[in-house]
Write a protein that holds these residues in place. Structure first.
Motif, PDB file in Angstrom:
ATOM      1  N   HIS A  21       0.637  -1.546  -0.128  1.00  0.00           N
ATOM      2  CA  HIS A  21      -0.198  -0.211   0.097  1.00  0.00           C
ATOM      3  C   HIS A  21       0.992   1.049   0.059  1.00  0.00           C
ATOM      4  CE1 HIS A  21      -3.283  -2.716   1.447  1.00  0.00           C
ATOM      5  NE2 HIS A  21      -2.516  -3.133   1.742  1.00  0.00           N
ATOM      6  N   GLY A  22       0.394   2.044  -0.829  1.00  0.00           N
ATOM      7  CA  GLY A  22       1.241   3.794  -0.860  1.00  0.00           C
ATOM      8  C   GLY A  22       2.593   3.214  -1.060  1.00  0.00           C
ATOM      9  N   TYR A  23       2.264   2.871  -2.501  1.00  0.00           N
ATOM     10  CA  TYR A  23       4.468   2.754  -3.064  1.00  0.00           C
ATOM     11  C   TYR A  23       5.038   3.954  -3.279  1.00  0.00           C
ATOM     12  CZ  TYR A  23       2.329  -1.505  -4.812  1.00  0.00           C
ATOM     13  OH  TYR A  23       2.597  -2.944  -4.920  1.00  0.00           O
ATOM     14  N   LEU A  24       4.463   5.179  -3.866  1.00  0.00           N
ATOM     15  CA  LEU A  24       4.651   6.630  -4.265  1.00  0.00           C
ATOM     16  C   LEU A  24       4.127   7.326  -2.361  1.00  0.00           C
ATOM     17  CD1 LEU A  24       2.111   8.167  -6.807  1.00  0.00           C
ATOM     18  CD2 LEU A  24       4.510   7.420  -7.127  1.00  0.00           C
ATOM     19  N   GLN A  25       4.040   7.107  -1.607  1.00  0.00           N
ATOM     20  CA  GLN A  25       4.448   7.503  -0.519  1.00  0.00           C
ATOM     21  C   GLN A  25       5.454   6.832   0.348  1.00  0.00           C
ATOM     22  OE1 GLN A  25       1.256   6.145  -1.546  1.00  0.00           O
ATOM     23  NE2 GLN A  25      -0.155   8.026  -0.634  1.00  0.00           N
ATOM     24  N   SER A  26       6.236   6.088  -0.451  1.00  0.00           N
ATOM     25  CA  SER A  26       6.986   4.983   0.811  1.00  0.00           C
ATOM     26  C   SER A  26       7.832   6.083  -0.522  1.00  0.00           C
ATOM     27  CB  SER A  26       7.105   3.314   0.347  1.00  0.00           C
ATOM     28  OG  SER A  26       7.426   3.951  -1.406  1.00  0.00           O
ATOM     29  N   LEU A  27       8.070   6.042  -1.643  1.00  0.00           N
ATOM     30  CA  LEU A  27       8.461   7.056  -2.383  1.00  0.00           C
ATOM     31  C   LEU A  27       9.061   8.548  -1.612  1.00  0.00           C
ATOM     32  CD1 LEU A  27       8.182   6.482  -6.036  1.00  0.00           C
ATOM     33  CD2 LEU A  27      10.212   5.162  -4.484  1.00  0.00           C
ATOM     34  N   ILE A  28       7.890   8.765  -1.167  1.00  0.00           N
ATOM     35  CA  ILE A  28       8.665  10.521  -0.726  1.00  0.00           C
ATOM     36  C   ILE A  28       8.963  10.326   0.799  1.00  0.00           C
ATOM     37  CG2 ILE A  28       5.713  12.202   0.439  1.00  0.00           C
ATOM     38  CD1 ILE A  28       4.542  11.181  -1.633  1.00  0.00           C
ATOM     39  N   ALA A  29       8.899   9.228   1.433  1.00  0.00           N
ATOM     40  CA  ALA A  29       8.460   9.047   2.732  1.00  0.00           C
ATOM     41  C   ALA A  29      10.313   8.968   2.809  1.00  0.00           C
ATOM     42  CB  ALA A  29       8.783   7.728   3.853  1.00  0.00           C
TER      43      ALA A  29
END
Length: 323
Positions: free
Chosen positions: A67-75
Motif C-alpha cells: 500500500h502506498g508506493y508513492l508515499q514510500s518514495l516520498i518518505a
C-alpha cells in the motif's frame, strides 16, 4: 541507531532483523506501509499515524510495500532531505514497485543475460504478440512476490483471457523454460552471502518456497557470483535476492527481488542473513555520519572564505570609493 522498517507486514524476516538489531543495542520500530501520513502544510512532513515524525529515525529500511508506493518514495526522499539514510539506495517509481518490466529493460541495457519478456498495452497488439511466441508461456504481474500472479499458459486463447483479466499494462509475458530448479543468490551491500537451490515440486512450475519448492544449500560458482553482483549493482539494490536459471548451459537472470524473504535462505544455508543486514546498516550509518561531518566542514570553510572576501572587499575596494 534508530531504525524504522517500512513494510506491508511484520513477517518472519522483519522480526528477525528486529531481534538482531535489538541485541546489538539499536532501537527498532516496524512501520506498516498504510500507516504513513504525508502532510504538506506548508512544509512537507511524513509521520507514522500522524503522530511520530519519521525524521526522528536514523535509517528507513523499506521492505515489501503493498500500500502506498508513492508515499514510500516520498518518505525516503523526506529522510534524505533531513540528512538521514533511506534504503534501498535508488528511489524511483519502478524501483518502489519492484516493476519486473523496468528490471528487464535495465538488465538488458547493462548486457546481463536474462529471460526474454514481452508486453503489449492493447488487445490488438497482444493478439499480434501472442502469435509470435512459442507455448507454453509464463504470464506474470509486473509486481508481486512469492510466486503469486504467475501463470503457466498453454494456448493463445487462454493467454488473451488471462491478460484481459489482469489488465494489459499490469502483466508481462515471459518465455517458459522447463527447469527442475533455480538458484537464488543473496546479496547484502557488495557482499555475496551464498546461494540456495530451490527444487520445484512435481506438478508445479514455480520455484518459490511459498509454492512448495524445497530449498538446499548450493555451490556458489564464479559465474553465478559475477552475474548476481552485476544485476544487483545495475538495479542499485542494497539487499537483493537474484534468481538465476541455466538456459543453454549459461546462467540467466529470471528476476531480482529487492526485499527477499530471509527464512528459506537462512534455514537452507545456515547463514545469519538478518545479522548481515544489521551489520550492513551499521556500516552504512557510520559512513553516512562521516560524510555529513565532512559536508558540514566543507560548508564551514566556504562560509569562512566568503566572510574573508567580504572583509577584504570592504577594507580595500571600499576605501578607494570612499565607502
Amino acid at each position: 541507531m534508530k531504525i524504522a522498517i517500512l513494510g506491508c507486514e511484520r513477517s518472519w524476516s522483519v522480526r528477525k532483523i528486529e531481534e538482531i538489531a535489538l541485541k546489538r543495542g539499536h532501537q527498532v520500530t516496524f512501520v506498516r506501509d498504510r500507516d504513513l501520513v504525508v502532510k504538506i502544510d506548508p512544509k512537507l512532513e511524513v509521520s507514522i499515524n500522524g503522530i511520530k515524525d519519521l525524521k526522528n529515525y536514523d535509517i528507513l529500511l523499506r521492505r515489501r510495500i503493498v500500500h502506498g508506493y508513492l508515499q514510500s518514495l516520498i518518505a525516503a526522499r523526506y529522510m534524505r532531505r533531513h540528512g538521514k539514510l533511506a534504503l534501498p539506495a535508488r528511489i524511483d517509481v519502478g524501483q518502489a514497485l519492484d516493476d519486473k518490466m523496468t528490471q528487464a529493460v535495465k538488465l538488458h541495457s547493462a548486457g546481463i543475460r536474462h529471460i526474454p519478456v514481452f508486453q503489449a498495452l492493447t488487445r490488438k497488439n497482444a493478439v499480434r504478440l501472442l502469435k509470435m511466441v512459442d507455448y507454453p508461456i509464463i504470464i506474470k504481474g509486473i509486481v508481486g512476490t512469492k510466486g503469486k500472479q504467475v501463470f503457466k499458459i498453454n494456448s493463445k486463447s487462454a493467454a488473451l483471457s488471462t491478460i484481459k483479466k489482469y489488465k494489459y499494462a499490469n502483466v508481462l509475458i515471459q518465455e517458459f523454460v522447463n527447469i527442475k530448479h533455480d538458484r537464488r543468490v543473496f546479496i547484502v551491500g557488495k557482499k555475496v552471502l551464498g546461494v540456495m537451490k530451490r527444487i520445484i515440486p512435481k506438478g508445479e512450475y514455480r520455484a518459490n518456497i511459498a509454492q512448495g519448492a524445497r530449498a538446499e544449500k548450493a555451490k556458489l560458482s564464479q559465474e553465478l557470483k559475477i552475474i548476481a553482483l552485476k544485476a544487483a549493482k545495475t538495479l542499485d539494490y542494497d539487499i537483493a535476492g537474484v534468481d538465476v536459471i541455466y538456459r543453454k548451459d549459461k546462467p540467466a537472470v529470471l528476476e531480482v527481488n529487492s526485499s527477499p524473504g530471509l527464512k528459506g535462505f537462512s534455514k537452507a544455508t545456515g547463514i545469519n542473513v538478518a545479522g548481515e543486514i544489521v551489520i550492513y546498516l551499521e556500516k552504512r550509518f557510520k559512513m553516512h555520519q562521516k560524510r555529513l561531518k565532512k559536508g558540514k566542514k566543507i560548508k564551514k570553510i566556504k562560509r569562512e572564505k566568503e566572510e574573508e572576501k567580504k572583509v577584504w572587499w570592504k577594507k580595500n575596494i571600499g576605501e578607494i570609493f570612499g565607502k
